[in-house]
Design a protein around this motif. Sequence first.
Motif, PDB file in Angstrom:
ATOM      1  N   LEU A 170       7.055  18.944 -10.687  1.00  0.00           N
ATOM      2  CA  LEU A 170       6.134  19.938  -9.538  1.00  0.00           C
ATOM      3  C   LEU A 170       4.913  18.897  -9.585  1.00  0.00           C
ATOM      4  CD1 LEU A 170       6.488  23.560  -9.837  1.00  0.00           C
ATOM      5  CD2 LEU A 170       7.537  22.375  -8.409  1.00  0.00           C
ATOM      6  N   LEU A 171       4.447  18.569 -10.263  1.00  0.00           N
ATOM      7  CA  LEU A 171       2.908  18.086 -10.462  1.00  0.00           C
ATOM      8  C   LEU A 171       2.845  16.464  -9.533  1.00  0.00           C
ATOM      9  CD1 LEU A 171       1.308  19.718 -13.487  1.00  0.00           C
ATOM     10  CD2 LEU A 171       0.510  19.748 -11.082  1.00  0.00           C
ATOM     11  N   ALA A 172       4.129  15.974  -9.719  1.00  0.00           N
ATOM     12  CA  ALA A 172       4.430  14.411  -9.714  1.00  0.00           C
ATOM     13  C   ALA A 172       4.919  14.699  -8.168  1.00  0.00           C
ATOM     14  CB  ALA A 172       6.120  13.697  -9.907  1.00  0.00           C
ATOM     15  N   LYS A 173       4.738  15.453  -7.549  1.00  0.00           N
ATOM     16  CA  LYS A 173       5.142  15.722  -5.512  1.00  0.00           C
ATOM     17  C   LYS A 173       3.910  15.807  -4.973  1.00  0.00           C
ATOM     18  CE  LYS A 173       9.980  17.528  -6.328  1.00  0.00           C
ATOM     19  NZ  LYS A 173      10.074  16.315  -6.254  1.00  0.00           N
ATOM     20  N   LEU A 174       2.508  16.006  -6.284  1.00  0.00           N
ATOM     21  CA  LEU A 174       1.272  15.920  -5.850  1.00  0.00           C
ATOM     22  C   LEU A 174       0.522  14.862  -4.689  1.00  0.00           C
ATOM     23  CD1 LEU A 174      -0.732  18.428  -8.022  1.00  0.00           C
ATOM     24  CD2 LEU A 174       0.394  18.900  -5.834  1.00  0.00           C
ATOM     25  N   PRO A 175       0.267  14.585  -3.732  1.00  0.00           N
ATOM     26  CA  PRO A 175       0.208  13.392  -3.266  1.00  0.00           C
ATOM     27  C   PRO A 175      -0.984  11.936  -4.019  1.00  0.00           C
ATOM     28  CG  PRO A 175      -0.884  14.856  -1.389  1.00  0.00           C
ATOM     29  CD  PRO A 175       0.095  15.709  -2.763  1.00  0.00           C
ATOM     30  N   HIS A 176      -1.624  12.335  -4.912  1.00  0.00           N
ATOM     31  CA  HIS A 176      -2.092  11.440  -5.888  1.00  0.00           C
ATOM     32  C   HIS A 176      -1.571  10.940  -6.913  1.00  0.00           C
ATOM     33  CE1 HIS A 176      -2.381  15.310  -8.439  1.00  0.00           C
ATOM     34  NE2 HIS A 176      -2.602  14.474  -8.973  1.00  0.00           N
ATOM     35  N   ASN A 177      -0.141  11.591  -6.423  1.00  0.00           N
ATOM     36  CA  ASN A 177       0.899  11.274  -8.142  1.00  0.00           C
ATOM     37  C   ASN A 177       1.617  10.396  -7.275  1.00  0.00           C
ATOM     38  OD1 ASN A 177      -0.016  12.148 -10.414  1.00  0.00           O
ATOM     39  ND2 ASN A 177       0.744  14.086 -10.005  1.00  0.00           N
ATOM     40  N   ARG A 178       2.404  10.510  -6.267  1.00  0.00           N
ATOM     41  CA  ARG A 178       2.878  10.016  -5.045  1.00  0.00           C
ATOM     42  C   ARG A 178       2.233   8.221  -4.979  1.00  0.00           C
ATOM     43  NH1 ARG A 178       7.519  11.999  -4.925  1.00  0.00           N
ATOM     44  NH2 ARG A 178       7.601  11.514  -3.262  1.00  0.00           N
ATOM     45  N   PRO A 179       4.080   7.450  -4.445  1.00  0.00           N
ATOM     46  CA  PRO A 179       3.680   6.104  -4.580  1.00  0.00           C
ATOM     47  C   PRO A 179       3.193   6.109  -2.920  1.00  0.00           C
ATOM     48  CG  PRO A 179       5.689   6.663  -4.884  1.00  0.00           C
ATOM     49  CD  PRO A 179       5.259   7.915  -5.240  1.00  0.00           C
ATOM     50  N   ASP A 180       2.226   4.922  -2.776  1.00  0.00           N
ATOM     51  CA  ASP A 180       2.769   4.434  -0.661  1.00  0.00           C
ATOM     52  C   ASP A 180       3.966   3.771  -0.802  1.00  0.00           C
ATOM     53  OD1 ASP A 180       0.046   5.513  -0.390  1.00  0.00           O
ATOM     54  OD2 ASP A 180      -1.127   3.690  -1.397  1.00  0.00           O
ATOM     55  N   GLN A 181       4.577   3.917   0.212  1.00  0.00           N
ATOM     56  CA  GLN A 181       5.413   3.393   0.919  1.00  0.00           C
ATOM     57  C   GLN A 181       5.884   2.382  -0.042  1.00  0.00           C
ATOM     58  OE1 GLN A 181       8.857   5.625   0.998  1.00  0.00           O
ATOM     59  NE2 GLN A 181       9.145   4.147   1.136  1.00  0.00           N
ATOM     60  N   GLY A 182       4.777   1.668   0.717  1.00  0.00           N
ATOM     61  CA  GLY A 182       4.589  -0.134   1.052  1.00  0.00           C
ATOM     62  C   GLY A 182       4.415  -0.725  -0.325  1.00  0.00           C
ATOM     63  N   ASP A 183       4.398   0.316  -1.387  1.00  0.00           N
ATOM     64  CA  ASP A 183       3.566  -0.222  -2.709  1.00  0.00           C
ATOM     65  C   ASP A 183       5.626   0.359  -3.793  1.00  0.00           C
ATOM     66  OD1 ASP A 183       1.317  -0.235  -2.215  1.00  0.00           O
ATOM     67  OD2 ASP A 183       0.964   1.497  -3.826  1.00  0.00           O
ATOM     68  N   LEU A 184       5.876   1.176  -3.392  1.00  0.00           N
ATOM     69  CA  LEU A 184       7.244   1.145  -3.402  1.00  0.00           C
ATOM     70  C   LEU A 184       8.098   0.225  -2.798  1.00  0.00           C
ATOM     71  CD1 LEU A 184       9.079   2.688  -5.651  1.00  0.00           C
ATOM     72  CD2 LEU A 184       9.416   4.374  -3.750  1.00  0.00           C
ATOM     73  N   ASP A 185       8.210  -0.297  -1.418  1.00  0.00           N
ATOM     74  CA  ASP A 185       9.040  -0.874  -1.332  1.00  0.00           C
ATOM     75  C   ASP A 185       8.411  -2.807  -1.695  1.00  0.00           C
ATOM     76  OD1 ASP A 185      10.128   0.649   0.542  1.00  0.00           O
ATOM     77  OD2 ASP A 185       8.982  -0.093   2.321  1.00  0.00           O
ATOM     78  N   ALA A 186       7.590  -3.218  -1.898  1.00  0.00           N
ATOM     79  CA  ALA A 186       7.282  -4.506  -2.957  1.00  0.00           C
ATOM     80  C   ALA A 186       7.387  -3.975  -4.237  1.00  0.00           C
ATOM     81  CB  ALA A 186       5.726  -4.336  -2.796  1.00  0.00           C
ATOM     82  N   THR A 187       7.740  -3.374  -4.640  1.00  0.00           N
ATOM     83  CA  THR A 187       8.342  -2.641  -6.537  1.00  0.00           C
ATOM     84  C   THR A 187       9.777  -3.410  -6.178  1.00  0.00           C
ATOM     85  OG1 THR A 187       6.517  -1.165  -6.949  1.00  0.00           O
ATOM     86  CG2 THR A 187       8.811  -1.200  -8.494  1.00  0.00           C
ATOM     87  N   LEU A 188      10.374  -2.979  -5.189  1.00  0.00           N
ATOM     88  CA  LEU A 188      11.335  -3.115  -5.121  1.00  0.00           C
ATOM     89  C   LEU A 188      11.753  -4.242  -4.935  1.00  0.00           C
ATOM     90  CD1 LEU A 188      13.099   0.116  -3.434  1.00  0.00           C
ATOM     91  CD2 LEU A 188      13.083  -0.908  -5.690  1.00  0.00           C
ATOM     92  N   ALA A 189      10.991  -4.914  -3.887  1.00  0.00           N
ATOM     93  CA  ALA A 189      11.430  -6.085  -3.533  1.00  0.00           C
ATOM     94  C   ALA A 189      10.864  -7.263  -4.711  1.00  0.00           C
ATOM     95  CB  ALA A 189      10.457  -6.946  -2.631  1.00  0.00           C
ATOM     96  N   ALA A 190      10.015  -7.130  -5.517  1.00  0.00           N
ATOM     97  CA  ALA A 190       9.742  -7.705  -6.976  1.00  0.00           C
ATOM     98  C   ALA A 190      10.760  -7.828  -8.007  1.00  0.00           C
ATOM     99  CB  ALA A 190       8.093  -7.040  -7.435  1.00  0.00           C
ATOM    100  N   LEU A 191      11.794  -6.736  -7.201  1.00  0.00           N
ATOM    101  CA  LEU A 191      12.466  -6.134  -8.577  1.00  0.00           C
ATOM    102  C   LEU A 191      14.093  -6.909  -8.589  1.00  0.00           C
ATOM    103  CD1 LEU A 191      14.364  -4.220 -10.749  1.00  0.00           C
ATOM    104  CD2 LEU A 191      15.108  -2.895  -8.941  1.00  0.00           C
ATOM    105  N   ARG A 192      14.192  -6.896  -6.713  1.00  0.00           N
ATOM    106  CA  ARG A 192      14.996  -8.206  -6.374  1.00  0.00           C
ATOM    107  C   ARG A 192      14.340  -9.481  -6.280  1.00  0.00           C
ATOM    108  NH1 ARG A 192      13.874  -6.325  -1.769  1.00  0.00           N
ATOM    109  NH2 ARG A 192      14.697  -3.669  -1.109  1.00  0.00           N
ATOM    110  N   ASP A 193      13.580  -9.759  -6.879  1.00  0.00           N
ATOM    111  CA  ASP A 193      13.359 -11.217  -7.183  1.00  0.00           C
ATOM    112  C   ASP A 193      13.223 -11.999  -8.350  1.00  0.00           C
ATOM    113  OD1 ASP A 193      13.626 -11.613  -4.715  1.00  0.00           O
ATOM    114  OD2 ASP A 193      11.054 -11.533  -4.557  1.00  0.00           O
ATOM    115  N   HIS A 194      13.305 -10.539  -9.690  1.00  0.00           N
ATOM    116  CA  HIS A 194      13.218 -10.532 -10.649  1.00  0.00           C
ATOM    117  C   HIS A 194      13.933 -11.566 -11.124  1.00  0.00           C
ATOM    118  CE1 HIS A 194      11.775 -10.241 -15.068  1.00  0.00           C
ATOM    119  NE2 HIS A 194      11.135  -9.157 -14.708  1.00  0.00           N
TER     120      HIS A 194
END
Length: 190
Positions: free
Chosen positions: A166-190
């Motif tokens: 439940l706490l992981a769903k609080l705003p301060h614990n959530r990733p920014d959409q852009g950050d998650l997209d960038a992470t997934l792009a980095a994973l694709r390029d890894h």
Amino acid sequence: MTHPRTLDAHQAHSRLHELIVLDVRTPSEYATGHIPGALNIPLDHLTRALPDIRKAADRGDILVVCASGTRSENACKSLTDAGITTATLIGGTTAWTDGGHTLHHPEGATRTSWSMERQVRFTAGAVVLTGLALGRLRPAFRLASAGIAGGLVFSALTNTCGMAALLAKLPHNRPDQGDLDATLAALRDH
């Protein structure tokens, strides 16, 4: 069903150059320091990342980490159920630093955050104290304290934590959409 493989901090450190490291902690925890080269995919976003993780697993071994090893073990089980072979770091980043290895601290990471364990302890303690204090006025409020106590026992017996989820769903614990997209792009390029 096969169980996730495990690596200790020494084994992981010696193989770091060949591993794809996924950190499943919250973004705020990740920002406090992570294993060098680790990509942050919070546990509750694992399903969205499955296609990219599957492709990455075809290119190299995946090591999943968190703070203590519990969330990474759960992530590994989910990934194994999805047909992806992974390993978990025994003891997480805590064992990593205890083994004398350094964490990477991102530049510009100014947000001070608490570990999920600390957030759970604070929240549980606050609810128990509030329930006991208000229980002096209305005894029914003591049920909140009893509920937290029961939840903590259940959490220990099952090695899960509903409050952390439940706490992981609080705003301060959530990733920014852009950050998650960038992470997934980095994973694709890894």
